[in-house]
Scaffold this active site. Structure first.
Site, PDB file in Angstrom:
ATOM      1  N   ASP A   7      -3.276  -9.317   8.819  1.00  0.00           N
ATOM      2  CA  ASP A   7      -2.589  -8.370   9.123  1.00  0.00           C
ATOM      3  C   ASP A   7      -2.059  -9.157  11.041  1.00  0.00           C
ATOM      4  O   ASP A   7      -1.533  -8.780  11.458  1.00  0.00           O
ATOM      5  CB  ASP A   7      -3.255  -7.487   9.292  1.00  0.00           C
ATOM      6  N   GLU A  44       0.572  -1.218   0.151  1.00  0.00           N
ATOM      7  CA  GLU A  44      -0.382   0.083   0.207  1.00  0.00           C
ATOM      8  C   GLU A  44       0.707   1.446  -0.347  1.00  0.00           C
ATOM      9  O   GLU A  44       0.732   1.995   0.977  1.00  0.00           O
ATOM     10  CB  GLU A  44      -0.644  -0.180   0.972  1.00  0.00           C
ATOM     11  N   ALA A  70      -9.684 -19.770   7.124  1.00  0.00           N
ATOM     12  CA  ALA A  70     -10.036 -20.925   8.012  1.00  0.00           C
ATOM     13  C   ALA A  70     -10.204 -22.147   8.092  1.00  0.00           C
ATOM     14  O   ALA A  70      -9.284 -23.126   8.796  1.00  0.00           O
ATOM     15  CB  ALA A  70     -11.755 -21.482   8.298  1.00  0.00           C
ATOM     16  N   GLN A  71      -9.038 -22.432   6.413  1.00  0.00           N
ATOM     17  CA  GLN A  71      -7.845 -23.973   6.114  1.00  0.00           C
ATOM     18  C   GLN A  71      -6.288 -23.492   7.432  1.00  0.00           C
ATOM     19  O   GLN A  71      -5.777 -24.612   6.790  1.00  0.00           O
ATOM     20  CB  GLN A  71      -7.821 -23.827   5.363  1.00  0.00           C
ATOM     21  N   ASN A  94      -1.808 -14.740   0.373  1.00  0.00           N
ATOM     22  CA  ASN A  94      -3.411 -15.820   0.238  1.00  0.00           C
ATOM     23  C   ASN A  94      -3.146 -16.192  -1.043  1.00  0.00           C
ATOM     24  O   ASN A  94      -2.271 -15.527  -1.679  1.00  0.00           O
ATOM     25  CB  ASN A  94      -4.124 -14.887   0.826  1.00  0.00           C
TER      26      ASN A  94
HETATM   27  P1  ADP Z   1      -6.342 -12.281   3.506  1.00  0.00           P
HETATM   28  O1  ADP Z   1      -7.062 -12.107   5.084  1.00  0.00           O
HETATM   29  O2  ADP Z   1      -5.234 -11.905   4.011  1.00  0.00           O
HETATM   30  O3  ADP Z   1      -6.319 -13.022   2.690  1.00  0.00           O
HETATM   31  P2  ADP Z   1      -6.059 -15.196   5.727  1.00  0.00           P
HETATM   32  O4  ADP Z   1      -7.704 -14.527   5.023  1.00  0.00           O
HETATM   33  O5  ADP Z   1      -5.368 -15.978   5.142  1.00  0.00           O
HETATM   34  O6  ADP Z   1      -5.245 -13.859   5.117  1.00  0.00           O
HETATM   35  O7  ADP Z   1      -6.115 -14.694   6.930  1.00  0.00           O
HETATM   36  C1  ADP Z   1      -4.560 -15.021   7.559  1.00  0.00           C
HETATM   37  C2  ADP Z   1      -4.380 -16.406   8.288  1.00  0.00           C
HETATM   38  O8  ADP Z   1      -5.843 -15.701   9.744  1.00  0.00           O
HETATM   39  C3  ADP Z   1      -5.427 -17.731   8.066  1.00  0.00           C
HETATM   40  O9  ADP Z   1      -4.480 -18.117   7.987  1.00  0.00           O
HETATM   41  C4  ADP Z   1      -5.729 -17.773   9.903  1.00  0.00           C
HETATM   42  O10 ADP Z   1      -4.558 -18.327  10.554  1.00  0.00           O
HETATM   43  C5  ADP Z   1      -6.208 -17.694  10.376  1.00  0.00           C
HETATM   44  N1  ADP Z   1      -7.428 -17.014   9.509  1.00  0.00           N
HETATM   45  C6  ADP Z   1      -8.506 -16.037   9.274  1.00  0.00           C
HETATM   46  N2  ADP Z   1      -9.711 -16.374   8.984  1.00  0.00           N
HETATM   47  C7  ADP Z   1      -9.966 -16.880  10.111  1.00  0.00           C
HETATM   48  C8  ADP Z   1     -10.877 -18.031  10.814  1.00  0.00           C
HETATM   49  N3  ADP Z   1     -12.164 -17.248   9.810  1.00  0.00           N
HETATM   50  N4  ADP Z   1     -10.344 -18.913  11.587  1.00  0.00           N
HETATM   51  C9  ADP Z   1      -9.580 -19.121  12.534  1.00  0.00           C
HETATM   52  N5  ADP Z   1      -8.524 -18.873  11.711  1.00  0.00           N
HETATM   53  C10 ADP Z   1      -8.171 -17.914  10.901  1.00  0.00           C
END
Ligand code: ADP
Length: 309
Positions: free
Chosen positions: A254, A142, A225-226, A183
């Site tokens: 973040d 950014e 969530a994976q 991601n």
């Molecule tokens: P971004 O928002 O940058 O795409 P992610 O959604 O992959 O990043 O989230 C980053 C990390 O946060 C994931 O690898 C996971 O460890 C954690 N996380 C995100 N969402 C969840 C969730 N719903 N449940 C548990 N952990 C989560």
């Protein structure tokens, strides 16, 4: 932490202006909304705040404007005791993200870079001493391209690079990432830059392997969530997500990166730091907003399934 464990975050400082609407307006349409709160945001500031709240010694390198919003943008950084000597004040507006959330949960975001556009190679180079002394230098996408491209020459510790949003970068800068944290969507865009002739793989293990084969020493692929996947010279490890009831995943990525920086600054291996980050990212998903949802201590964190933390 001693000064040698410093984390320098080079990145954006924004104010998030949120509106809740029943549905998104059509072009030309005016709708009533609710909300109107202004909260501190920006990927750079979010990651710096997450790291500092977990005990990291953090220096921010960035910029705010001369408007009243600047103080909102800095408020979370100040509260978390992030060093602000590297933050400049630039005539004009502070970075602003206008977030509209509809009842179905779908959101739209307009980002105005404002002062973040001033975080260029000249400003980054002016922070040479902090950058050279940092154990970990963290950056995102950014700020201007030349600000990011000036970093690898100044980093003596690890360059934790989160190219989000992805922009065209010198391949040598992408290859300096250690780790690259992306991601799946961002991973595909980075791979397209490094190996445009290659058919993009779909499986996380293959995506991380392709990034390593393209010259990136270590990769953390976040999978929501994976959980995540870590690949470095010691092998490839799946990191589970902590089982939580997510209410708002804004800023979870973040929080994950801020925590990863803290773990690496403590000289943890990448998989160990990623397990810690996974617990922090999950915690952030259980609270609303970005910075307000970040944990203030490790005692609050959920455990991961499986052995160890
Ligand atoms: P971004 O928002 O940058 O795409 P992610 O959604 O992959 O990043 O989230 C980053 C990390 O946060 C994931 O690898 C996971 O460890 C954690 N996380 C995100 N969402 C969840 C969730 N719903 N449940 C548990 N952990 C989560």
């Amino acid at each position: 932490m001693s000064p040698a464990d410093t984390i320098a975050v080079v990145g954006s400082i924004n104010v998030d202006l949120s509106a809740q609407v029943a549905r998104h307006p059509q072009p030309g349409e005016t709708l009533h909304g609710r909300g109107g709160q202004m909260t501190p945001g920006g990927k750079g500031a979010n990651q710096a705040v997450a790291a500092a709240k977990l005990g990291g010694s953090v220096q921010m390198i960035g910029a705010v404007g001369t408007d009243a919003q600047a103080e909102v943008g800095l408020s979370g950084l100040r509260a978390a005791d992030v060093g602000l000597d590297g933050v400049r004040e630039i005539e004009g507006p502070t970075g602003l993200a206008i977030v509209t959330v509809a009842e179905d949960g779908e959101n739209t975001i307009v980002v105005i870079a404002g002062a973040n556009d001033a975080v260029d190679a000249a400003q980054v180079t002016a922070s040479r001493e902090v950058l050279e002394g940092a154990a970990i230098v963290v950056c995102q996408g950014e700020i201007p391209r030349d600000g990011i491209e000036a970093l690898p020459a100044l980093v003596q510790g690890r360059f934790l690079h989160n190219p989000a949003p992805v922009m065209e970068l010198d391949p040598a800068v992408l290859r300096a990432s250690d780790p690259l944290v992306v991601n799946e969507h961002e991973a595909a865009l980075v791979l397209a830059q490094l190996t445009p002739e290659m058919d993009p793989p779909q499986q996380p293990e293959l995506i991380a392997g392709a990034l390593r084969a393209a010259g990136i020493a270590s990769v953390v692929l976040t999978l929501g969530a994976q959980g995540s996947l870590v690949a470095d010279s010691d092998g490839t490890h799946r990191i589970p997500a902590a089982p939580v009831t997510a209410v708002d995943t804004t800023g979870a990525g973040d929080a994950f990166i801020g925590a990863l920086a803290v773990g690496l600054a403590r000289s943890e291996s990448l998989p160990v730091a990623a397990r810690f980050a996974s617990r922090v990212g999950a915690f952030a998903a259980t609270g609303h907003g970005a910075q307000p949802s970040y944990p203030g201590s490790e005692d609050q964190l959920p455990q991961l399934d499986g052995a160890g933390a």
